[in-house]
Design a protein around this motif. Structure first.
Motif, short mmCIF file in Angstrom:
data_model
loop_
_atom_site.label_atom_id
_atom_site.label_comp_id
_atom_site.label_asym_id
_atom_site.label_seq_id
_atom_site.Cartn_x
_atom_site.Cartn_y
_atom_site.Cartn_z
N LEU A 89 6.72 -22.74 -53.06
CA LEU A 89 7.56 -21.66 -53.54
C LEU A 89 8.84 -22.20 -54.19
O LEU A 89 9.22 -21.77 -55.28
CB LEU A 89 7.91 -20.71 -52.39
N HIS A 93 10.64 -22.57 -58.46
CA HIS A 93 11.97 -22.07 -58.83
C HIS A 93 13.04 -23.16 -58.74
O HIS A 93 14.14 -22.90 -58.26
CB HIS A 93 12.35 -20.90 -57.91
N ARG A 99 16.04 -17.64 -56.24
CA ARG A 99 14.85 -16.79 -56.46
C ARG A 99 13.81 -17.08 -55.39
O ARG A 99 13.14 -16.17 -54.91
CB ARG A 99 14.26 -17.04 -57.84
N ALA A 100 13.65 -18.34 -55.05
CA ALA A 100 12.69 -18.70 -54.00
C ALA A 100 13.12 -18.11 -52.66
O ALA A 100 12.29 -17.56 -51.92
CB ALA A 100 12.57 -20.22 -53.89
N ASN A 102 15.03 -15.49 -52.19
CA ASN A 102 14.86 -14.04 -52.30
C ASN A 102 13.41 -13.65 -52.05
O ASN A 102 13.12 -12.73 -51.27
CB ASN A 102 15.30 -13.58 -53.70
N THR A 103 12.49 -14.37 -52.66
CA THR A 103 11.06 -14.10 -52.47
C THR A 103 10.66 -14.31 -51.03
O THR A 103 9.92 -13.51 -50.45
CB THR A 103 10.22 -15.01 -53.40
N MET A 104 11.14 -15.38 -50.43
CA MET A 104 10.80 -15.70 -49.05
C MET A 104 11.26 -14.58 -48.10
O MET A 104 10.49 -14.13 -47.24
CB MET A 104 11.45 -17.03 -48.64
N GLU A 106 11.99 -11.45 -48.88
CA GLU A 106 11.24 -10.22 -49.16
C GLU A 106 9.85 -10.27 -48.53
O GLU A 106 9.37 -9.27 -48.00
CB GLU A 106 11.12 -10.00 -50.67
N GLN A 107 9.21 -11.42 -48.57
CA GLN A 107 7.90 -11.56 -47.94
C GLN A 107 7.98 -11.32 -46.44
O GLN A 107 7.09 -10.69 -45.86
CB GLN A 107 7.31 -12.95 -48.21
N ASP A 110 8.42 -7.55 -45.93
CA ASP A 110 7.28 -6.74 -46.36
C ASP A 110 6.04 -6.91 -45.48
O ASP A 110 5.10 -6.14 -45.59
CB ASP A 110 6.90 -7.09 -47.81
#
Length: 175
Positions: A89, A93, A99-100, A102-104, A106-107, A110
């Motif tokens: 990940l 990025h 961004r990485a 943020n994605t982590m 959010e995962q 979620d």
């Protein structure tokens, strides 16, 4: 052997490279470290010897350390461990590592199973840090009032971290 591209006697070698090579083979008493040091002086010119992936992981861990509201410290350690394990990940990025992160985050938010696992790891780590028995949350039962890491408290901390990341995004072009 002299036709090798990095051999000091090749056409592409500089005079300095040739001089180093000649001194090294002339029988002068020089340590191998001296020869390597002189020959490799320009090798990393302008570049860090630390790989970019490791640099980015360190930046993300420092960001989490500075912006996560975790007075107990266990969730911080769990998230930093996840950053250490997120090579794929973060590699996607490298230019914009937040961004990485943020994605982590959010995962984690979620996926309820993943969130429960993070809470369990934080509880476990808390028990290790403080030498106490952790207060694991049991599905369907109310959380222990002494439990510093519940699904609700970790969710709130992660959502707050996302807000900080979003604020950094709006403040900086480096996102």
């Amino acid at each position: 052997m002299t036709n090798l591209p990095h051999h000091p006697e090749s056409a592409s070698a500089s005079n300095q490279d040739r001089q180093i090579f000649l001194e090294a083979i002339a029988g002068r008493e020089r340590a191998l470290a001296d020869v390597i040091g002189q020959a490799g002086g320009d090798f990393l010119k302008g570049e860090s010897p630390v790989p970019r992936l490791i640099q980015r992981k360190t930046e993300l861990k420092l960001f989490v350390n500075d912006h996560l509201r975790d007075s107990e410290g266990a969730l911080l350690l769990v998230l930093q461990n996840r950053i250490d394990e997120a090579d794929a990940l973060i590699s996607k990025h490298l230019e914009f590592p937040l961004r990485a992160l943020n994605t982590m985050v959010e995962q984690l938010l979620d996926n309820s199973a993943l969130l429960r696992e993070i809470v369990r790891q934080a509880d476990f780590r808390w028990g290790q840090i403080y030498g106490e028995r952790p207060h694991f949350e049991i599905p369907g039962k109310p959380p222990d009032p002494d439990d510093p890491y519940t699904a609700a408290s970790v969710t709130a901390q992660l959502k707050n971290l996302l807000l900080v990341i979003a604020a950094e995004k709006s403040r900086s072009q480096d996102f």
